[in-house]
Scaffold this motif. Structure first.
Motif, PDB file in Angstrom:
ATOM      1  N   ALA A   1       0.834  -1.202   0.000  1.00 56.08           N
ATOM      2  CA  ALA A   1       0.000   0.000   0.000  1.00 56.08           C
ATOM      3  C   ALA A   1       0.874   1.260   0.000  1.00 56.08           C
ATOM      4  O   ALA A   1       1.950   1.292   0.602  1.00 56.08           O
ATOM      5  N   ALA A   2       0.373   2.312  -0.657  1.00 57.75           N
ATOM      6  CA  ALA A   2       1.132   3.553  -0.748  1.00 57.75           C
ATOM      7  C   ALA A   2       1.416   4.155   0.622  1.00 57.75           C
ATOM      8  O   ALA A   2       2.486   4.720   0.862  1.00 57.75           O
ATOM      9  N   ALA A   3       0.454   4.052   1.546  1.00 58.37           N
ATOM     10  CA  ALA A   3       0.646   4.599   2.887  1.00 58.37           C
ATOM     11  C   ALA A   3       1.770   3.886   3.625  1.00 58.37           C
ATOM     12  O   ALA A   3       2.373   4.445   4.545  1.00 58.37           O
ATOM     13  N   MET A   4       2.061   2.653   3.211  1.00 51.12           N
ATOM     14  CA  MET A   4       3.124   1.886   3.862  1.00 51.12           C
ATOM     15  C   MET A   4       4.484   2.129   3.215  1.00 51.12           C
ATOM     16  O   MET A   4       5.466   2.395   3.899  1.00 51.12           O
ATOM     17  N   VAL A   5       4.554   2.023   1.888  1.00 47.57           N
ATOM     18  CA  VAL A   5       5.859   2.007   1.214  1.00 47.57           C
ATOM     19  C   VAL A   5       6.111   3.209   0.320  1.00 47.57           C
ATOM     20  O   VAL A   5       7.114   3.240  -0.394  1.00 47.57           O
ATOM     21  N   GLY A   6       5.224   4.206   0.320  1.00 44.06           N
ATOM     22  CA  GLY A   6       5.441   5.398  -0.504  1.00 44.06           C
ATOM     23  C   GLY A   6       6.791   6.049  -0.232  1.00 44.06           C
ATOM     24  O   GLY A   6       7.189   6.194   0.923  1.00 44.06           O
ATOM     25  N   LYS A   7       7.504   6.421  -1.279  1.00 44.15           N
ATOM     26  CA  LYS A   7       8.865   6.942  -1.118  1.00 44.15           C
ATOM     27  C   LYS A   7       8.922   8.233  -0.315  1.00 44.15           C
ATOM     28  O   LYS A   7       9.888   8.489   0.401  1.00 44.15           O
TER      29      LYS A   7
ATOM     30  N   LYS B   1       5.969   9.845   1.617  1.00 45.98           N
ATOM     31  CA  LYS B   1       5.166   9.908   2.836  1.00 45.98           C
ATOM     32  C   LYS B   1       4.815   8.534   3.413  1.00 45.98           C
ATOM     33  O   LYS B   1       3.999   8.436   4.322  1.00 45.98           O
ATOM     34  N   GLY B   2       5.437   7.470   2.910  1.00 45.03           N
ATOM     35  CA  GLY B   2       5.145   6.138   3.408  1.00 45.03           C
ATOM     36  C   GLY B   2       5.681   5.908   4.813  1.00 45.03           C
ATOM     37  O   GLY B   2       6.671   6.508   5.234  1.00 45.03           O
ATOM     38  N   ALA B   3       5.034   5.023   5.552  1.00 35.40           N
ATOM     39  CA  ALA B   3       5.453   4.743   6.932  1.00 35.40           C
ATOM     40  C   ALA B   3       6.773   3.987   6.974  1.00 35.40           C
ATOM     41  O   ALA B   3       7.614   4.242   7.846  1.00 35.40           O
ATOM     42  N   VAL B   4       6.983   3.059   6.044  1.00 33.57           N
ATOM     43  CA  VAL B   4       8.206   2.254   6.062  1.00 33.57           C
ATOM     44  C   VAL B   4       9.459   3.108   5.854  1.00 33.57           C
ATOM     45  O   VAL B   4      10.436   2.949   6.604  1.00 33.57           O
ATOM     46  N   PRO B   5       9.504   4.020   4.874  1.00 34.54           N
ATOM     47  CA  PRO B   5      10.684   4.886   4.760  1.00 34.54           C
ATOM     48  C   PRO B   5      10.951   5.693   6.030  1.00 34.54           C
ATOM     49  O   PRO B   5      12.119   5.908   6.400  1.00 34.54           O
TER      50      PRO B   5
END
Length: 241
Positions: free
Chosen positions: A77-83, A85-89
């Protein structure tokens, strides 16, 4: 205190329509241990910022250190891995050197969405039949009346569940549906031997895919062996197609 740990993230919607963030932590302790670290409702937004803030607070509340996090597993999902604003970055920035991976069950689910055209036609036709029955109370009544008269244990077509179970139930009730349907296209499809063979084939294949996806979830090992077994099953199915 553990020397290092890894996190697995999942944000989904509950039956009440609430956005729920689940975080599992895995760490070495005698044997490998996996526990639910947090389960929290995101009351405002489900953006990467909100997800990171919730996880960051949980990390500090449980006396963990970001520097000991070695891997973060999530869906795509974009909310997770977005470059941006993602949470993972944001988590990788807080932890320093940390790997990130894509959940294997999500990869598996995404891969199964790319269907050959002849199977996609079968799935589209099955969905139209199910929606037709569910949206017409008279059709539901006629199906129930017919199955009761024949002594069949269940009469409902499944909706919003695994593809394999949906198609299996449709195949099981094909004769009863032919009797109750008034739409000529549906009757033609359910009496077409070639269409029914593809429906049964797709039903069996989907069920095997669902079984593998379910077996890969939760605790337990041998994931690689399960994937290899699925590859052999798919090879067999393609050889008889």
């Amino acid at each position: 205190m553990c020397e290092f740990f890894s996190l697995q993230l999942d944000e989904s919607t509950s039956v009440a329509g609430l956005a729920v963030l689940l975080v599992f932590v895995r760490y070495p302790f005698k044997m490998q241990t996996e526990e639910l670290l947090m389960s929290e409702v995101l009351e405002t937004y489900t953006t990467g910022d909100e997800i990171f803030k919730a996880i960051d607070q949980c990390i500090w509340k449980n006396d963990l250190e970001w520097s000991k996090c070695v891997d973060i597993c999530s869906n795509g999902a974009a909310a997770m891995v977005g470059k941006v604003k993602g949470a993972v970055p944001k988590m990788k920035h807080a932890a320093g050197h940390v790997n990130s991976s894509h959940c294997v069950t999500h990869r598996h689910s995404l891969a199964t969405r790319r269907l050959p055209q002849d199977l996609k036609v079968i799935l589209d036709g099955a969905v139209k039949m199910i929606n037709h029955v569910k949206s017409h109370p008279l059709q539901v009544y006629l199906l129930k009346f017919t199955t009761d008269d024949l002594g069949i244990d269940h009469f409902h077509l499944l909706l919003h569940t695994e593809v394999g179970k949906i198609l299996a139930r449709l195949f099981e009730l094909k004769d009863e549906l032919v009797v109750t349907f008034t739409v000529k296209l549906f009757i033609q499809q359910l009496t077409d031997v070639d269409w029914l063979l593809k429906l049964g084939y797709f039903s069996d294949l989907s069920e095997k895919l669902n079984e593998t996806t379910t077996s890969l979830q939760g605790k337990g090992g041998a994931q690689l062996e399960k994937i290899k077994a699925l590859q052999k099953i798919i090879t067999f199915f393609t050889s008889v197609c």
